[in-house]
Scaffold this motif. Structure first.
Motif, PDB file in Angstrom:
ATOM      1  N   HIS A  16       5.137  38.007 -52.197  1.00  0.00           N
ATOM      2  CA  HIS A  16       4.280  38.572 -52.153  1.00  0.00           C
ATOM      3  C   HIS A  16       3.109  37.786 -51.418  1.00  0.00           C
ATOM      4  O   HIS A  16       1.987  38.035 -50.788  1.00  0.00           O
ATOM      5  CB  HIS A  16       4.170  38.488 -53.553  1.00  0.00           C
ATOM      6  CG  HIS A  16       2.419  39.507 -54.132  1.00  0.00           C
ATOM      7  ND1 HIS A  16       2.700  40.126 -54.494  1.00  0.00           N
ATOM      8  CD2 HIS A  16       1.348  38.327 -54.650  1.00  0.00           C
ATOM      9  CE1 HIS A  16       0.770  41.089 -54.011  1.00  0.00           C
ATOM     10  NE2 HIS A  16       0.682  38.947 -54.862  1.00  0.00           N
ATOM     11  N   GLU A  17       3.422  36.479 -51.275  1.00  0.00           N
ATOM     12  CA  GLU A  17       1.921  35.694 -50.927  1.00  0.00           C
ATOM     13  C   GLU A  17       2.160  35.535 -49.276  1.00  0.00           C
ATOM     14  O   GLU A  17       0.640  35.608 -48.287  1.00  0.00           O
ATOM     15  CB  GLU A  17       2.518  33.732 -51.248  1.00  0.00           C
ATOM     16  CG  GLU A  17       2.471  33.522 -52.654  1.00  0.00           C
ATOM     17  CD  GLU A  17       1.383  33.127 -53.596  1.00  0.00           C
ATOM     18  OE1 GLU A  17      -0.034  33.365 -52.619  1.00  0.00           O
ATOM     19  OE2 GLU A  17       1.055  33.789 -54.309  1.00  0.00           O
ATOM     20  N   LYS A  32       3.446  38.633 -47.756  1.00  0.00           N
ATOM     21  CA  LYS A  32       2.872  39.977 -46.980  1.00  0.00           C
ATOM     22  C   LYS A  32       1.111  39.826 -47.554  1.00  0.00           C
ATOM     23  O   LYS A  32       0.896  40.520 -46.285  1.00  0.00           O
ATOM     24  CB  LYS A  32       3.533  40.980 -48.333  1.00  0.00           C
ATOM     25  CG  LYS A  32       2.746  41.516 -49.481  1.00  0.00           C
ATOM     26  CD  LYS A  32       3.724  41.965 -49.923  1.00  0.00           C
ATOM     27  CE  LYS A  32       3.146  42.752 -51.046  1.00  0.00           C
ATOM     28  NZ  LYS A  32       4.238  44.002 -51.765  1.00  0.00           N
ATOM     29  N   THR A  33       0.005  39.147 -48.319  1.00  0.00           N
ATOM     30  CA  THR A  33      -0.925  39.289 -48.579  1.00  0.00           C
ATOM     31  C   THR A  33      -1.680  39.155 -46.825  1.00  0.00           C
ATOM     32  O   THR A  33      -2.651  40.257 -46.602  1.00  0.00           O
ATOM     33  CB  THR A  33      -1.409  38.667 -49.654  1.00  0.00           C
ATOM     34  OG1 THR A  33      -0.652  38.577 -50.968  1.00  0.00           O
ATOM     35  CG2 THR A  33      -2.753  38.921 -49.803  1.00  0.00           C
ATOM     36  N   THR A  59      -3.721  42.000 -44.305  1.00  0.00           N
ATOM     37  CA  THR A  59      -4.956  41.559 -44.165  1.00  0.00           C
ATOM     38  C   THR A  59      -5.148  41.450 -42.516  1.00  0.00           C
ATOM     39  O   THR A  59      -6.228  42.212 -42.148  1.00  0.00           O
ATOM     40  CB  THR A  59      -5.342  40.700 -44.952  1.00  0.00           C
ATOM     41  OG1 THR A  59      -4.931  40.256 -45.680  1.00  0.00           O
ATOM     42  CG2 THR A  59      -6.857  40.091 -44.957  1.00  0.00           C
ATOM     43  N   GLY A 119      -6.724  35.011 -42.166  1.00  0.00           N
ATOM     44  CA  GLY A 119      -6.174  35.296 -42.853  1.00  0.00           C
ATOM     45  C   GLY A 119      -4.662  34.639 -42.330  1.00  0.00           C
ATOM     46  O   GLY A 119      -3.744  34.033 -43.200  1.00  0.00           O
ATOM     47  N   SER A 161      -4.087  38.012 -59.425  1.00  0.00           N
ATOM     48  CA  SER A 161      -5.434  37.652 -58.642  1.00  0.00           C
ATOM     49  C   SER A 161      -4.862  36.724 -57.485  1.00  0.00           C
ATOM     50  O   SER A 161      -4.482  35.994 -57.623  1.00  0.00           O
ATOM     51  CB  SER A 161      -5.740  37.709 -59.913  1.00  0.00           C
ATOM     52  OG  SER A 161      -7.029  37.177 -59.552  1.00  0.00           O
ATOM     53  N   ARG A 162      -5.764  37.314 -56.623  1.00  0.00           N
ATOM     54  CA  ARG A 162      -6.185  35.442 -55.407  1.00  0.00           C
ATOM     55  C   ARG A 162      -7.709  35.151 -55.824  1.00  0.00           C
ATOM     56  O   ARG A 162      -7.947  34.989 -54.378  1.00  0.00           O
ATOM     57  CB  ARG A 162      -5.549  35.897 -54.783  1.00  0.00           C
ATOM     58  CG  ARG A 162      -4.318  36.588 -54.353  1.00  0.00           C
ATOM     59  CD  ARG A 162      -3.058  35.654 -54.777  1.00  0.00           C
ATOM     60  NE  ARG A 162      -1.932  35.681 -54.512  1.00  0.00           N
ATOM     61  CZ  ARG A 162      -1.092  36.082 -55.186  1.00  0.00           C
ATOM     62  NH1 ARG A 162      -2.013  36.419 -56.716  1.00  0.00           N
ATOM     63  NH2 ARG A 162       0.036  36.369 -55.189  1.00  0.00           N
TER      64      ARG A 162
END
Length: 347
Positions: A130-131, A133-134, A138, A167, A303-304
């Motif tokens: 998850h960390e 791929k965000t 982007t 990113g 949430s980031r």
């Protein structure tokens, strides 16, 4: 290697004794009825009965029980146990039962531990995915937009390239943190131990984060005026990283117009404890035990909004432990948090 059987004669001894007593009493009653009790006869009968019973019972026990006891050891792979390799296989039933119970408890604990580790592994891989791929998605989104024709618009292309660059910076930040934490865990990261003033180091971190704290009107302060230096022995760069991570977190989750306070106290003769206290959101008790895990987030929504790699506290813990020191956390939801760690005082 063939394991030596440790025989036990306890069962045969007791059983033979019971049989002998029973048959001797029975014979006594029989002879009493016939009015011809002979003590020598009874004694000889008892001895003969005992010896015969002992031989038969011991032989049968050895043949039908002892061999099965060894098979139990083999089937359960008890012979592979370190604790059992030091001793011969026992055939005493009570001892065997205890050892099998211990074996079963150990295996149950081992299975439960493996389940916990497997669950942690799945969660960790999910968090890493998850960390990573965000920022990757982007960057990919902005680049694809540029390739679809937006690159011809100078204003749009410049904006999208800057966002793609941010990113990539986040991605590099995560990878660098992962690399550092891996080195800390395997002991590859060497510490440069030196003597420095911890008060001066805290002040330099305050100066560095002053603007970040000012955005939320958070005051960075000491609990008192430290007019004299407090010298400690540690890796100055790494301890600065620890202080920065803890104070940044304090500002991130601090209450607007709140306070982040640092205190330095003597713990024992050769130790000081550095405390970072805030009056921010606080952390619930159920989250405290896992707070220093990699990528563990108190906010399960994912949430980031506050950014970060999710590795800060884990790195802090590993740096402090690399110094053979301790880190502590106390927190109450809605009241605030206090992170503290020990350092060795300079001689």
């Amino acid at each position: 290697m063939q394991n030596k059987i440790k025989k036990t004669y306890k069962f045969a001894f007791k059983t033979s004794l019971y049989i002998t007593i029973f048959l001797t009493l029975l014979s006594s009653v029989f002879l009493y009825v016939l009015h011809s009790i002979d003590i020598i006869y009874l004694l000889s009968f008892a001895i003969f009965t005992y010896i015969l019973s002992f031989i038969v019972i011991q032989y049968r026990v050895e043949r039908f029980i002892y061999r099965r006891v060894k098979k139990i050891y083999d089937d359960l792979t008890l012979l592979e146990s370190t604790s059992l390799r030091k001793h011969p296989i026992t055939t005493d039933m009570a001892t065997l039962t205890q050892e099998i119970d211990k074996y079963a408890r150990d295996k149950k604990l081992e299975i439960e531990t493996l389940k916990v580790r497997e669950e942690y592994r799945k969660e960790f891989l999910g968090n890493v995915s998850h960390e990573l791929k965000t920022p990757l998605f982007t960057v990919q989104g902005y680049l694809l937009t540029l390739l679809d024709g937006a690159i011809d618009d100078k204003k749009v292309s410049e904006k999208y390239l800057n966002r793609a660059n941010k990113g990539l910076e986040r991605l590099i930040y995560i990878v660098k943190d992962l690399d550092m934490i891996t080195k800390l865990e395997v002991g590859d990261l060497r510490l440069t131990i030196e003597t420095f003033d911890i008060v001066e180091l805290v002040q330099s971190v305050f100066d560095l984060l002053e603007m970040k704290a000012a955005k939320k009107k958070i005051t960075l302060t000491f609990d008192m005026d430290y007019s004299n230096p407090i010298l400690v022995t540690a890796d100055k760069e790494r301890i600065q990283q620890v202080l920065t991570n803890l104070i940044v977190n304090s500002v991130k989750y601090g209450r607007e117009k709140g306070t982040t306070e640092v205190s330095i106290e003597n713990l024992i003769k050769n130790k000081v404890i550095v405390r970072i206290t805030d009056n921010g959101e606080g952390i619930s008790e159920m989250n405290l035990p896992r707070l220093f895990e990699r990528f563990y987030r108190v906010d399960k929504s994912g949430s980031r909004k506050e950014g970060g790699s999710g590795l800060g506290l884990s790195i802090v813990k590993h740096i402090i432990e690399a110094h053979d020191e301790k880190i502590y956390v106390e927190s109450e939801l809605g009241v605030g948090s206090e992170f503290s760690f020990t350092l060795e005082k300079a001689k």
